[in-house]
Structures are given as structure tokens and as C-alpha cells.
Design an enzyme around this catalytic site. Sequence first.
Site, short mmCIF file in Angstrom:
data_model
loop_
_atom_site.label_atom_id
_atom_site.label_comp_id
_atom_site.label_asym_id
_atom_site.label_seq_id
_atom_site.Cartn_x
_atom_site.Cartn_y
_atom_site.Cartn_z
CG HIS A 82 -1.69 1.24 1.42
ND1 HIS A 82 -2.86 1.46 0.73
CD2 HIS A 82 -1.48 2.36 2.16
CE1 HIS A 82 -3.34 2.64 1.05
NE2 HIS A 82 -2.52 3.21 1.92
CG ASP A 161 -11.63 4.27 7.10
OD1 ASP A 161 -11.10 5.00 7.97
OD2 ASP A 161 -11.40 4.38 5.89
NE ARG A 168 -9.53 10.75 10.80
CZ ARG A 168 -8.75 10.00 10.01
NH1 ARG A 168 -9.20 8.88 9.50
NH2 ARG A 168 -7.52 10.35 9.76
CB SER A 183 -8.06 5.40 8.57
OG SER A 183 -8.49 5.55 7.25
CE LYS A 187 -8.89 2.91 4.40
NZ LYS A 187 -9.10 4.32 4.12
N1 URA Z 1 -5.78 7.65 3.97
C1 URA Z 1 -6.68 6.86 4.60
O1 URA Z 1 -7.11 5.85 4.08
N2 URA Z 1 -7.08 7.22 5.83
C2 URA Z 1 -6.65 8.34 6.45
O2 URA Z 1 -7.06 8.59 7.56
C3 URA Z 1 -5.73 9.15 5.79
C4 URA Z 1 -5.30 8.79 4.54
#
Ligand code: URA
Length: 433
Positions: A82, A161, A168, A183, A187
Amino acid sequence: MRMIDIIEKKKKGEVLSREEISFFVTGYTKGEIPDYQASAFTMAVLFQGLNKEETAILTDCMMHSGDVIDLSAIEGVKVDKHSTGGVGDKTSLVLGPLVASCGAKVAKMSGRGLGHTGGTLDKLESIRGMSVSLSREAFIEQVSRDGIAIIGQTGDLVPADKKLYALRDVTATVDSIPLIASSIMSKKLASGSDTILLDVKFGSGAFMKTLEDAVTLASAMVEIGKSLGRDTRAVITDMDQPLGFAVGNIVEVKEAVETLRGRGPKDLEELCVSLGAIMLDQAGIEHDPDKAKALLRQKIANGEAYAKLKAMVRAQGGDTSQLDDPSRFTDVAGAQAVYAPKTGYIHAIEALTVGEVAMHLGAGRATKEDTIDMAAGVVLHKKIGDFVKEGDVLATVYTNKEEISPIIDMFTRAFVIRDGAAKQNPLIYTVIE
Ligand code: URA
């Protein structure tokens, strides 16, 4: 249990229990906790932080707020990587086929681009016919057979999320390391791979602007992965200038193909080989870094890495003749040169500005609803350290837009040209294991 007591506790800097964190995540996902309490909570977290254990619990609760993908039907080690996002970052298009050609299994779920950063799915969709939505069964079958599939999210992954990140975004609570780390990791963990390699970028074009912040975020994510039993490592890499030369969709696919055929930009190839060596170690295929790098370079030289990309594109309905012969990309845009305003060495190429330029040319989305012009983008001809004479071509822009002189001016200002040789940043700063 009451949400107000949990907010109060975090406001005072106290440590939350698993039950309290789970109460928040479950209640907010189900809509039982209102946005105003969730935003007060995230603001309390932003100021007071979460310790390692709280962060791991939050991640675990978020990961289990929706579907968790089971990849156990695929034999072998499923590796994932990632990137925290950059400009010209087409790494997944190269690295996925490259490690798959060495025997690693790549069952990857990617995202779309927003703002100045591009997304792997958009780039893949610039190939005619290419589909990035496969059923769960087709996804598993393809990875088992070809070793690789890259698709969009299937099912209902981490709904907590989705809600929390959107909240957020509008409550000035994005920039909290434990919230970012949980976050991203929730994922990644929910998408089911056995190993995770995080490419945490820092610099003008990245989410993290300083090396210190990038290391803090990377360490937090590695801690989470480890405490939840997943082999997780992170590499801190430079994003002070775009990666490679191309920024856009078709232009980046072409550059990825060139790299897989051994003719790509050196920085992109070096990054892919370095990340690939770590992934082969994680996959148990080759533990010696030098041997792993040699194997990866061999797969580029003998055409097997490129053949993997073609196998994936073919399996997902894409036209591989466009990869073999890039002139078959029929989406074309007008080209215009960008000239050096003075003589000297290039000291910086503001990656953030280049990303914004590409977006304004049509290659990216300012909002989620915008459509992309696949042919739009930029190709740099010079990078940091190069000497240029006034009037030399610095880059070419591709666009179907008509009035682009303000964009060209903005682009020209992204190049910092000065007398005297420029300092080159290292591409990879450190590895966190
Ligand atoms: N990318 C994400 O997936 N989450 C965040 O909180 C910030 C960047």
C-alpha cells in the site's frame, strides 16, 4: 455505557478499554451515535492521542465493522502493498506483476485517485475494455491461476472507516497519526492478504510532509499489523519530486509497461526492485535481498514480469495490444511543451504542484464526482539534478482543455532552477520492520 463518558475520558487523556472503543465503533457504524459525538471524540483523540494498544483495538474493531475477505482458497502467501499516495506513483502496476512473476500471489484491492494523487484503478481503466470489478469468486480464481488480480473494493469493507474518514475530512481531524494509521490498516487487514508492505511517502507531494512524521506513521502502522498477527513492514520513500516521468493515466500505464520491459525510469525501477525484494522475503520466496533483487531484475529482462501484466489485463477483459503497441491508445490529447525560463540546475520539482497541474489538465478529480480524461497528463523530460538551458523543454503536457496558459505558468513555477549542482535526495530513506 454512554458515549459522553467515553469522550470525557479521552478528553482527560485517560486510556480507553476494548469495550469502550468497540462501543464507539459499533454504535457509530450503526448510526446510533450521532456525528456530533463522533466528532468530539475524534477531536479528543487528535489532542490526547491513543496508545499502541488502543490504536490496535480501534483498528481491529474497524476492520470487523464489515466484511473481512477470506483469501484462504488461494494457495501460497498472498502479499499486498500500500502506498500512502504520491504523484506519478504507478508502482503497483509494475510491482504487482513483477512479484507475481516470481511466484508471489497478489490479490490486490486498489482505490481511485482524488485531488493531486492518482489511483491505480483509474490508470488500469485507461486500458480499453479493462474491468476492475470482479466477483469474489472470479477474483480468487484469477489470482489462483495467474498469480495476480487488481480490482476495486468488493463487498462492504470497513464501513466504520467510510463514515469516520468522511467525518474527519470536514471536522479538521484527519491529521491524527493513530486515526490515519487505524484507517489505513483496517482496510488493508480486511482485504485479507497475509503480508503487508507499506510505502510511506514523504515530501511536497505526499500526505506526510516530513521524514519524522512519515517514520511515526509507518511505525504506528507496523505496530498495528504486528499486534494483529500480520507480517507488516514499511519503507519510507521520497516524494519531493514525481516518481518517474509520467503523471496521468494513459501516460503512466505506458511508463509502467516500459519499466516492465526494462526501459523505464531508473527511480521507478529501483523502487520496484527494492520493494519487490522485501515482498519476496515476506512471501518466503527469497530471503537474501541481493538474490531477490537479482531474481526480480531477471524477470524484467526475460519478459516474464511483462507477461504477467498482460495475463492480468487479458483476464480482466483489457486490450493487451495497446500495451504491446502504445500507439493503439486511441484516446489522444493535444500536446504542448513547457520551456525552461532560465539556465541552471533543477533543484526541485514541486510534486504537489505537478499533481495539481495534472488534475487541472483533466487527469484527476477535484471532487469524487468528476470524470477523468484518460489521455490528459504530463510527461517530464527533466528531473532534479539535470542541467537545463533557457528555452529547453522541461516537460510536455497533454490535455483536451483549451485555455491552459495559467496551468502552464503554474507548472513552470514548479521547477526550481538555480546555479550550482543540486543535491539528490535518496529514494529510500529507511525500512521499518
Ligand atoms: N488515507 C486513509 O485511508 N485514511 C486516512 O485517515 C488518511 C489517509
